[in-house]
Design a protein around this motif. Structure first.
Motif, PDB file in Angstrom:
ATOM      1  N   THR A  23      18.211  33.208 -12.242  1.00 15.56           N
ATOM      2  CA  THR A  23      18.030  32.979 -10.795  1.00 15.56           C
ATOM      3  C   THR A  23      19.261  33.269 -10.111  1.00 15.56           C
ATOM      4  N   VAL A  24      20.537  32.984 -10.749  1.00 23.87           N
ATOM      5  CA  VAL A  24      21.681  33.263 -10.112  1.00 23.87           C
ATOM      6  C   VAL A  24      22.155  34.803 -10.292  1.00 23.87           C
TER       7      VAL A  24
ATOM      8  N   TRP B  71      24.579  25.472 -16.964  1.00 24.25           N
ATOM      9  CA  TRP B  71      23.031  26.092 -16.470  1.00 24.25           C
ATOM     10  C   TRP B  71      22.051  26.509 -17.634  1.00 24.25           C
ATOM     11  N   SER B  72      20.652  26.242 -17.374  1.00 27.07           N
ATOM     12  CA  SER B  72      19.760  26.700 -18.173  1.00 27.07           C
ATOM     13  C   SER B  72      19.589  28.339 -18.301  1.00 27.07           C
TER      14      SER B  72
ATOM     15  N   SER C 112      31.839  24.292  -2.263  1.00 26.82           N
ATOM     16  CA  SER C 112      33.052  24.740  -3.053  1.00 26.82           C
ATOM     17  C   SER C 112      32.563  25.612  -4.378  1.00 26.82           C
ATOM     18  N   GLU C 113      31.734  25.096  -5.044  1.00 27.45           N
ATOM     19  CA  GLU C 113      31.095  26.012  -6.164  1.00 27.45           C
ATOM     20  C   GLU C 113      30.668  27.370  -5.607  1.00 27.45           C
ATOM     21  N   GLU C 114      29.851  27.562  -4.743  1.00 28.26           N
ATOM     22  CA  GLU C 114      29.282  28.681  -4.011  1.00 28.26           C
ATOM     23  C   GLU C 114      30.564  29.652  -3.689  1.00 28.26           C
TER      24      GLU C 114
ATOM     25  N   PHE D 155      18.949  30.447  -5.246  1.00 33.13           N
ATOM     26  CA  PHE D 155      20.384  30.251  -5.770  1.00 33.13           C
ATOM     27  C   PHE D 155      21.068  28.807  -5.164  1.00 33.13           C
ATOM     28  N   LYS D 156      20.868  28.519  -4.002  1.00 34.12           N
ATOM     29  CA  LYS D 156      21.192  27.486  -3.302  1.00 34.12           C
ATOM     30  C   LYS D 156      20.566  25.990  -4.217  1.00 34.12           C
ATOM     31  N   ALA D 157      19.395  26.343  -4.772  1.00 32.94           N
ATOM     32  CA  ALA D 157      18.732  25.294  -5.446  1.00 32.94           C
ATOM     33  C   ALA D 157      19.486  24.701  -6.807  1.00 32.94           C
TER      34      ALA D 157
END
Length: 90
Positions: free
Chosen positions: A18-19, A11-12, A54-56, A46-48
């Motif tokens: 955001t997460v 992730w950036s 599965s990752e969620e 978050f969902k974007a």
């Protein structure tokens, strides 16, 4: 208490922020309550980033083990309730 957040190294910086913001809002919903629409907005952001179910689930499980707060239960409650204040119990 220091919390280890579930972070993907791919992730950036903006995505990580955001997460982490989403998980902070989840924790706030458990501690003192949070505006339902603000919570759902944080979840959409978050969902974007985390668009895989599965990752969620993996991130939720990690966060639940760290804090005792479930993002899954918070999202379910936010979707079904009509009151503007989202508040959950551990």
């Amino acid at each position: 208490m220091a919390v280890n957040y579930p972070i993907n190294p791919d992730w950036s910086t903006d995505e990580i922020v955001t997460v982490i913001h989403f998980f902070n809002v989840v924790e706030e919903a458990y501690e003192k309550g949070v505006d339902r629409s603000a919570f759902l907005s944080a979840y959409q952001a978050f969902k974007a980033i985390v668009n895989s179910k599965s990752e969620e689930k993996q991130l939720d499980q990690f966060y639940f083990e760290e804090t005792g707060c479930s993002s899954y239960h918070a999202v379910q409650q936010a979707r079904k309730q009509e009151q503007s204040l989202l508040r959950l119990k551990k």
